[in-house]
Design an enzyme around this catalytic site. Structure first.
Site, PDB file in Angstrom:
ATOM      1  N   LYS A 374      -1.939 -17.153  -9.263  1.00 23.00           N
ATOM      2  CA  LYS A 374      -2.835 -15.915  -9.915  1.00 23.00           C
ATOM      3  C   LYS A 374      -1.926 -14.642  -9.680  1.00 23.00           C
ATOM      4  O   LYS A 374      -1.967 -14.254  -8.899  1.00 23.00           O
ATOM      5  CB  LYS A 374      -4.213 -15.991  -9.117  1.00 23.00           C
ATOM      6  CG  LYS A 374      -5.194 -14.895  -9.603  1.00 23.00           C
ATOM      7  CD  LYS A 374      -6.503 -15.144  -9.192  1.00 23.00           C
ATOM      8  CE  LYS A 374      -6.713 -14.540  -7.864  1.00 23.00           C
ATOM      9  NZ  LYS A 374      -8.190 -14.569  -7.329  1.00 23.00           N
ATOM     10  N   ASP A 471     -19.383 -14.058  -5.521  1.00 23.90           N
ATOM     11  CA  ASP A 471     -18.927 -14.111  -6.808  1.00 23.90           C
ATOM     12  C   ASP A 471     -18.803 -15.784  -7.298  1.00 23.90           C
ATOM     13  O   ASP A 471     -17.997 -16.234  -7.889  1.00 23.90           O
ATOM     14  CB  ASP A 471     -17.548 -13.336  -7.234  1.00 23.90           C
ATOM     15  CG  ASP A 471     -17.434 -13.508  -8.874  1.00 23.90           C
ATOM     16  OD1 ASP A 471     -18.475 -13.390  -9.502  1.00 23.90           O
ATOM     17  OD2 ASP A 471     -16.110 -13.195  -9.310  1.00 23.90           O
TER      18      ASP A 471
END
Length: 664
Positions: A374, A471
């Site tokens: 990422k 989230d």
């Protein structure tokens, strides 16, 4: 006679040289660390760089420090002040070869060995003090008896920092007995590159010392290294004085009595010794070749243990592993060079998708392991704090339904997280795809739902920390090769105290459509916020539809209110994904709609904890209470509220659901 003696002496000198070479070559250089920049050079740059570094290595036989430039490439090397010329030259030559191999994609780089340092750049840094990149190593096995700062290091520091900037070579070692234990000798070493002035040298060393103050006051051994200076402290002698050249052999006395036999004996011994030396040298060169290949593999280790992520400007490397307070878990620091090689320099062909905080790339390490990287976007809104938060949180979490973090990298502007690769990407890639959704039969969806519930339950109640994810959504549920669910992306997660029930924030982070109303409107969050997100996700898994859509003719209903209406009208079957209706236990599917509606109730006090949710999902005999209505059109009310909060001090970091899914 004189000619024979001369030949004998020549042979002896040759023999001494051979053995000196063997002794020197058998010593291994100690690779420490390297850092590569981000700009990619062209072919001319690489050619010029090779020429410049070759020139540098030839100078190292004469000078322990040298800087030079060629076609706007700048380079310098610095050998440790107490190594001999042979070791200096060998180190500079090895460093030049290694840095080109490690940083072949970069216009700037630096490499440290214990014996020398070498750096180059396309920008002129000569004469300018730099503090980045830098790294710190410390003794992880030992601490001072009191656990407090080691005062012995303070006394050495004062003397070294006070004298080195004004010394001829800007290098000095020091040793002295401990104030509290006369039998304990303390050793220190410090050095600056000689292209900077005395003030810069002092400031450079002082900056490194300040960094040591933050991490290592109680350690009994440490070192800090930067581009222009380094400093080291130990409780053992870690350095040697400059080695003297081998003394010339004493002249052989004349043999007036006719020493023919003695001369023959000397010649025989000499020839035998030379033959033996040749054999030894042959074996040495043979094994040295393979030994060097092995050492180069070790030097280019893919994983470098990391201990701290404290500063945004430096590269942080600590000797030993990164441990939590219980000393039970660890993570690793990856070289940027390793990540670039693994991802083919972040090529588009390796790109898996785009997440809320940046792109994700597939990579393959030298040992064959597949990884997902990422890459934090500079425009993502996730800064250094979120990056550190994700690293420090996920490294403490060990559960089969949480994605595993392999390591991280922070060099220059790059902030990278390295995860295990998940072959089946993320849940949203299957769930909302018209074709792939057919692969998610009831058994797979049931296993995914239970896996997500177990993962959230672990975060809330079973881990050593109480974690609020904040989230939870379909794109943050990853699927491995067996379609097992693993929760990912802990950049916005928060740690709660063991007795803490809720918290308030003036910076709302999360994804529209999954956020609980009290969090979206007031910044209040708790474990019940995650319960709400789980309920939304459960409805999406059952229906195959996104909560962001509208599901009534007058466009007044979102997925939650649509589920509420159908369930109340005993039409729950109409809510279930058409691909499942004829292939699932209908009563259980409708029961799960009931459970989801309990999770998305407007009042967080009415929502069940995840332990109760897991129990409800696992047993059809558990009685389910009557749910209250979910918040009506929470999306529209939330957006309306956003327009009126400009002066409230409540900040928002909201990502939508339009990003391409990315597998880790």
């Amino acid at each position: 006679m004189g000619s024979d003696l001369f030949s004998t002496r020549a042979f002896l000198l040759f023999l001494i040289s051979i053995f000196s070479l063997i002794v020197f070559a058998s010593g291994q250089l100690s690779y420490l660390y390297s850092s590569c920049g981000s700009e990619t050079p062209d072919g001319d740059y690489k050619t010029n760089l090779t020429s410049l570094l070759d020139s540098q290595s030839s100078k190292a036989s004469t000078y322990t420090f040298y800087n030079d430039t060629l076609n706007q490439i700048y380079s310098l090397y610095l050998c440790r002040g107490n190594v001999n010329a042979t070791t200096c030259q060998s180190c500079v030559k090895t460093a030049g070869q290694e840095i080109q191999e490690q940083c072949q994609y970069n216009k700037t780089a630096i490499i440290w060995y214990d014996e020398c340092m070498l750096r180059y750049s396309n920008e002129d840094f000569i004469g300018t003090m730099n503090t980045s990149p830098w790294f710190i190593m410390y003794n992880v096995k030992n601490k001072t008896d009191s656990g407090e700062r080691d005062v012995g290091a303070l006394s050495l520091k004062d003397r070294l920092l006070g004298e080195i900037p004004y010394s001829k070579l800007m290098f000095q070692t020091d040793e002295r007995p401990s104030t509290y234990n006369a039998s304990l000798i303390l050793y220190g070493l410090a050095q600056c590159t000689r292209d900077i002035n005395t003030t810069s040298c002092y400031n450079c060393l002082f900056d490194l010392w300040s960094m040591i103050q933050e991490c290592c006051q109680e350690k009994v051994g440490w070192r800090a290294l930067g581009p222009n200076c380094n400093i080291r402290y130990e409780r053992y002698r870690f350095y040697d004085e400059v080695s003297a050249d081998p003394p010339a052999p004493a002249a052989a006395p004349d043999n007036p009595g006719g020493g023919g036999n003695n001369t023959i004996k000397i010649a025989i011994i000499t020839v035998s010794a030379i033959t033996g030396a040749a054999v030894v040298l042959g074996f040495f060169l043979y094994f040295s070749f393979f030994s060097r290949k092995s050492r180069r593999g070790e030097q280019k280790s893919e994983e470098i243990p990391l201990n701290v992520l404290d500063r945004p400007t430096g590269t942080h490397f600590m000797e030993g592993h990164m441990h939590d307070q219980d000393n039970t878990v660890e993570t690793y620091y990856f070289n940027l060079t390793t990540i670039l090689a693994a991802t083919n320099n972040f090529s588009d062909s390796n790109k898996l998708g785009e997440g809320g905080f940046g792109p994700v790339y597939k990579g393959k390490l030298l040992d064959g392991r597949e990884i997902a990287v990422k890459r934090l976007s500079t425009k993502s809104g996730q800064g250094l704090e979120e990056f550190k938060n994700e690293v420090m949180l996920i490294v403490k979490l060990q559960h089969k339904n949480l994605v595993r973090l392999l390591g991280c990298c922070m060099e220059g502007d790059e902030k990278l997280l390295v995860y295990e690769y998940m072959a089946n990407t993320s849940l949203d890639a299957f769930l909302f795809d018209p074709t792939k959704c057919k692969e998610l039969d009831w058994d797979k969806r049931e296993a995914i739902v239970r896996g997500i519930a177990r993962g959230i339950l672990y975060l809330h109640e079973d881990s050593r920390l109480k974690i609020i994810h904040r989230d939870l959504k379909a794109s943050n549920v990853l699927l491995d090769e067996e379609m097992n669910a693993k929760i990912s992306d802990f950049g916005t997660a928060r740690i709660f105290g063991s007795k803490q029930l809720d918290a308030n924030t003036n910076r709302v982070v999360g994804t529209f459509g999954y956020m609980a109303p009290e969090y979206a409107m007031e910044g209040l969050f708790s474990v019940k916020s995650d319960t709400y997100s789980f309920g939304v996700l459960l409805l999406e898994i059952l229906s195959g539809k996104k909560n962001s859509g509208l599901y009534s003719t007058d466009h007044s209903q979102n997925l939650l209110s649509h589920a509420w209406q159908l369930w109340n009208e005993d039409k729950g079957l109409e809510f279930i994904d058409r691909n499942l209706v004829d292939k699932c236990p209908v009563s259980e599917a409708v029961r799960w709609i009931h459970i989801a509606l309990l999770c998305v109730q407007e009042d967080p006090n009415n929502r069940p904890p995840m332990s109760s949710v897991a129990l409800m999902l696992g047993s059809k005999w558990v009685n389910l209470p009557q749910p209250s209505a979910p918040p009506f059109s929470v999306g529209r009310s939330f957006m309306s509220d956003l327009s009126s909060t400009s002066g409230s001090g409540l900040g928002f970091l909201i990502s939508d659901q339009s990003s391409t899914s990315a597998s880790l």
